[in-house]
Design an enzyme around this catalytic site. Structure first.
Site, PDB file in Angstrom:
ATOM      1  N   PRO A 163       0.831  -1.209   0.000  1.00 48.56           N
ATOM      2  CA  PRO A 163       0.000   0.000   0.000  1.00 48.56           C
ATOM      3  C   PRO A 163       0.861   1.252   0.000  1.00 48.56           C
ATOM      4  CG  PRO A 163      -0.062  -1.092   2.159  1.00 48.56           C
ATOM      5  CD  PRO A 163       0.754  -1.962   1.261  1.00 48.56           C
ATOM      6  N   MET A 164       0.462   2.242  -0.796  1.00 49.78           N
ATOM      7  CA  MET A 164       1.156   3.539  -0.781  1.00 49.78           C
ATOM      8  C   MET A 164       0.121   4.656  -0.793  1.00 49.78           C
ATOM      9  SD  MET A 164       4.551   3.206  -3.144  1.00 49.78           S
ATOM     10  CE  MET A 164       3.914   2.093  -4.378  1.00 49.78           C
ATOM     11  N   GLY A 168      10.644  -3.742   2.224  1.00 47.82           N
ATOM     12  CA  GLY A 168      11.813  -2.878   2.422  1.00 47.82           C
ATOM     13  C   GLY A 168      12.814  -3.005   1.305  1.00 47.82           C
ATOM     14  N   ASP A 169      12.981  -1.909   0.554  1.00 47.11           N
ATOM     15  CA  ASP A 169      13.949  -1.865  -0.551  1.00 47.11           C
ATOM     16  C   ASP A 169      13.745  -2.968  -1.586  1.00 47.11           C
ATOM     17  OD1 ASP A 169      15.009   0.395   0.450  1.00 47.11           O
ATOM     18  OD2 ASP A 169      16.870  -0.498   1.185  1.00 47.11           O
ATOM     19  N   GLN A 191      -6.639  -1.320   3.540  1.00 41.36           N
ATOM     20  CA  GLN A 191      -5.796  -1.063   4.711  1.00 41.36           C
ATOM     21  C   GLN A 191      -6.403   0.051   5.553  1.00 41.36           C
ATOM     22  OE1 GLN A 191      -1.919   1.050   4.975  1.00 41.36           O
ATOM     23  NE2 GLN A 191      -1.097  -0.940   5.579  1.00 41.36           N
ATOM     24  N   CYS A 242       2.875   3.180   9.848  1.00 40.51           N
ATOM     25  CA  CYS A 242       3.045   4.517   9.257  1.00 40.51           C
ATOM     26  C   CYS A 242       3.863   5.410  10.200  1.00 40.51           C
ATOM     27  CB  CYS A 242       1.685   5.151   8.968  1.00 40.51           C
ATOM     28  SG  CYS A 242       1.878   6.811   8.267  1.00 40.51           S
ATOM     29  N   LYS A 279       0.343  -4.744   9.377  1.00 37.10           N
ATOM     30  CA  LYS A 279       1.665  -4.278   8.909  1.00 37.10           C
ATOM     31  C   LYS A 279       2.386  -3.614  10.074  1.00 37.10           C
ATOM     32  CE  LYS A 279       4.289  -2.068   5.446  1.00 37.10           C
ATOM     33  NZ  LYS A 279       3.795  -1.056   4.501  1.00 37.10           N
ATOM     34  N   ARG A 332       8.071   1.301  -3.629  1.00 38.35           N
ATOM     35  CA  ARG A 332       8.685   2.306  -4.504  1.00 38.35           C
ATOM     36  C   ARG A 332       9.196   1.714  -5.807  1.00 38.35           C
ATOM     37  NH1 ARG A 332      12.424   4.911   0.050  1.00 38.35           N
ATOM     38  NH2 ARG A 332      12.547   2.695   0.539  1.00 38.35           N
TER      39      ARG A 332
HETATM   40  C1  LIG Z   1       4.795   7.342  -0.943  1.00 37.09           C
HETATM   41  C2  LIG Z   1       4.646   6.179  -0.007  1.00 37.09           C
HETATM   42  C3  LIG Z   1       3.420   5.969   0.620  1.00 37.09           C
HETATM   43  C4  LIG Z   1       3.264   4.897   1.506  1.00 37.09           C
HETATM   44  N1  LIG Z   1       2.045   4.677   2.051  1.00 37.09           N
HETATM   45  C5  LIG Z   1       1.845   3.564   2.821  1.00 37.09           C
HETATM   46  C6  LIG Z   1       0.547   3.219   3.286  1.00 37.09           C
HETATM   47  O1  LIG Z   1      -0.452   3.901   3.005  1.00 37.09           O
HETATM   48  N2  LIG Z   1       0.444   2.105   4.047  1.00 37.09           N
HETATM   49  C7  LIG Z   1       1.524   1.315   4.367  1.00 37.09           C
HETATM   50  O2  LIG Z   1       1.378   0.313   5.051  1.00 37.09           O
HETATM   51  N3  LIG Z   1       2.747   1.608   3.905  1.00 37.09           N
HETATM   52  C8  LIG Z   1       2.929   2.700   3.129  1.00 37.09           C
HETATM   53  N4  LIG Z   1       4.168   2.943   2.623  1.00 37.09           N
HETATM   54  C9  LIG Z   1       5.264   2.015   2.914  1.00 37.09           C
HETATM   55  C10 LIG Z   1       5.413   0.960   1.812  1.00 37.09           C
HETATM   56  O3  LIG Z   1       4.273   0.139   1.744  1.00 37.09           O
HETATM   57  C11 LIG Z   1       6.663   0.075   2.050  1.00 37.09           C
HETATM   58  O4  LIG Z   1       6.482  -0.677   3.233  1.00 37.09           O
HETATM   59  C12 LIG Z   1       7.928   0.891   2.180  1.00 37.09           C
HETATM   60  O5  LIG Z   1       7.998   1.890   1.168  1.00 37.09           O
HETATM   61  C13 LIG Z   1       9.173  -0.006   2.070  1.00 37.09           C
HETATM   62  O6  LIG Z   1       9.237  -0.615   0.831  1.00 37.09           O
HETATM   63  P1  LIG Z   1      10.237  -0.101  -0.344  1.00 37.09           P
HETATM   64  O7  LIG Z   1      11.542   0.227   0.356  1.00 37.09           O
HETATM   65  O8  LIG Z   1      10.310  -1.271  -1.263  1.00 37.09           O
HETATM   66  O9  LIG Z   1       9.617   1.130  -0.915  1.00 37.09           O
HETATM   67  C14 LIG Z   1       4.350   4.026   1.777  1.00 37.09           C
HETATM   68  C15 LIG Z   1       5.569   4.253   1.134  1.00 37.09           C
HETATM   69  C16 LIG Z   1       5.731   5.295   0.245  1.00 37.09           C
HETATM   70  C17 LIG Z   1       7.061   5.505  -0.426  1.00 37.09           C
END
Ligand SMILES: Cc1cc2nc3c(=O)[nH]c(=O)nc-3n(C[C@H](O)[C@H](O)[C@H](O)COP(=O)(O)O)c2cc1C
Length: 330
Positions: free
Chosen positions: A17-18, A202-203, A71, A101, A140, A226
């Site tokens: 989720p983002m 994560g990453d 979520q 969050c 989460k 991302r």
């Molecule tokens: C712009 C953005 C918005 C995010 N919004 C949420 C969210 O609404 N809910 C959530 O559980 N995680 C959210 N995250 C976290 C991501 O789901 C993920 O756990 C985190 O970015 C690590 O993964 P990555 O390093 O592969 O990006 C968000 C991350 C980003 C970058």
């Protein structure tokens, strides 16, 4: 294959989720390249209870958008219960609870990652959610609040005791936000401590890093966040990479621009032209990453109509094709 309660997921690759990003068009585009499970962006339980038009729009889903989790974010059991009354009117497959969050405006209200500091309240809230969701519940978490209070294993065990069917762990602390190193060993410890499926986050930025996340943690799946921005092909490429394909399997410029147009059209259908184009502006920049199209990105940020944006996508195609753009590698 991973099963979360009675929900079977065909691929271990999940679209994380983002907030501000994980809308229906974004999920549809990523689904078309093989993501196995997706979530809405986090939705505040109090906003749900107020049923604003904007919040209800976040609950939209399509036939091609399954399995899908909603979520929710919250800290008050009564408000959460009322929010679940609303989500249960929709056909979500999973309810996911956000205890990860890091945003100050969220933790200052006792929600999101703040709950990592209140294990008993966290467990109590999860029990309420499991009893009222009507579908399997996941949660989460992060590795802890900060490096002096890493408590992911305790929190994960409490979640399992509360009856959740799966757990997502972002291997960073709240104080790390989105920077610094992901703690693969902590994710592994959580995985080794639980009987329910654990999905690592994560990453997960490239097929190589997704494989590393899976291999180093032993988790049942990986959540991609991302890495999917302007790059839905990460699902197809990672699937191929996990099957042993080592040569790059990247989109060419024509596939990129075709997908951009599809994404733009989905946005316009979902939001209407003005808002759909506005929401697409940021995606233009992400899709064009690495294409030396600075002038075009600036113009995309000012584009106001679908026709204008389509014209810019065509210009990008010509520019990138002439420059011999060949996509990324693994
Ligand atoms: C712009 C953005 C918005 C995010 N919004 C949420 C969210 O609404 N809910 C959530 O559980 N995680 C959210 N995250 C976290 C991501 O789901 C993920 O756990 C985190 O970015 C690590 O993964 P990555 O390093 O592969 O990006 C968000 C991350 C980003 C970058």
């Amino acid at each position: 294959m991973v099963s979360i309660g009675n929900v079977t997921i065909a691929s271990p690759l999940v679209l994380a989720p983002m907030s501000g990003i994980s809308d229906l068009p974004f999920r549809q585009i990523n689904r078309s390249f093989g993501c196995g499970l997706a979530f809405t962006e986090m939705i505040s339980s109090s906003s749900l209870v107020h049923k604003s038009k904007h919040t209800l729009k976040m609950l939209s889903a399509g036939m091609d958008d399954r399995p899908l989790g909603v979520q929710i974010l919250g800290g008050d059991p009564d408000i959460i219960k009322r929010a679940l009354d609303i989500t249960s009117e929709y056909s979500f497959d999973i309810v996911d609870f956000n205890a990860a969050c890091p945003a100050s405006k969220v933790v200052s209200k006792g929600k999101g990652a703040w709950l990592l500091r209140e294990p008993l309240k966290f467990q109590k809230l999860l029990k309420v959610i499991v009893e009222n969701a009507g579908v399997p519940v996941t949660v989460k978490i992060r590795s802890g609040w900060d490096e002096t209070s890493i408590n992911a294993v305790e929190m994960a065990l409490r979640a399992q005791d509360a009856g959740v069917s799966g757990l997502f762990i972002h291997g960073r602390t709240r104080s790390q936000g989105y920077s610094g190193k992901v703690a693969y060993p902590i994710i592994k410890k959580v995985k080794d401590s639980l009987q329910i499926p654990v999905i690592a986050s994560g990453d997960a930025l490239t097929p190589y890093l997704v494989k590393k996340l899976l291999d180093d943690s032993g988790c049942n799946g990986a959540a991609i966040a991302r890495g999917a921005l302007g790059n839905p092909w990460i699902f197809r490429e990672t699937d191929e990479y996990l099957k042993g394909r080592t040569v790059p399997f990247s989109p060419d410029v024509y596939e990129i621009t075709r997908t951009m147009k599809e994404h733009l059209n989905l946005n316009v259908t979902f939001y209407g032209e003005k808002s759909g184009v506005l929401q697409f502006r940021k995606f233009f920049g992400w899709y064009a990453r690495g294409m030396a199209a600075k002038g075009l990105k600036g113009r995309a940020f000012r584009a106001g109509t679908r026709a204008e944006m389509l014209g810019l996508i065509d210009e990008l195609q010509t520019l990138a094709a002439n420059a011999g753009y060949g996509g990324e590698t693994i």
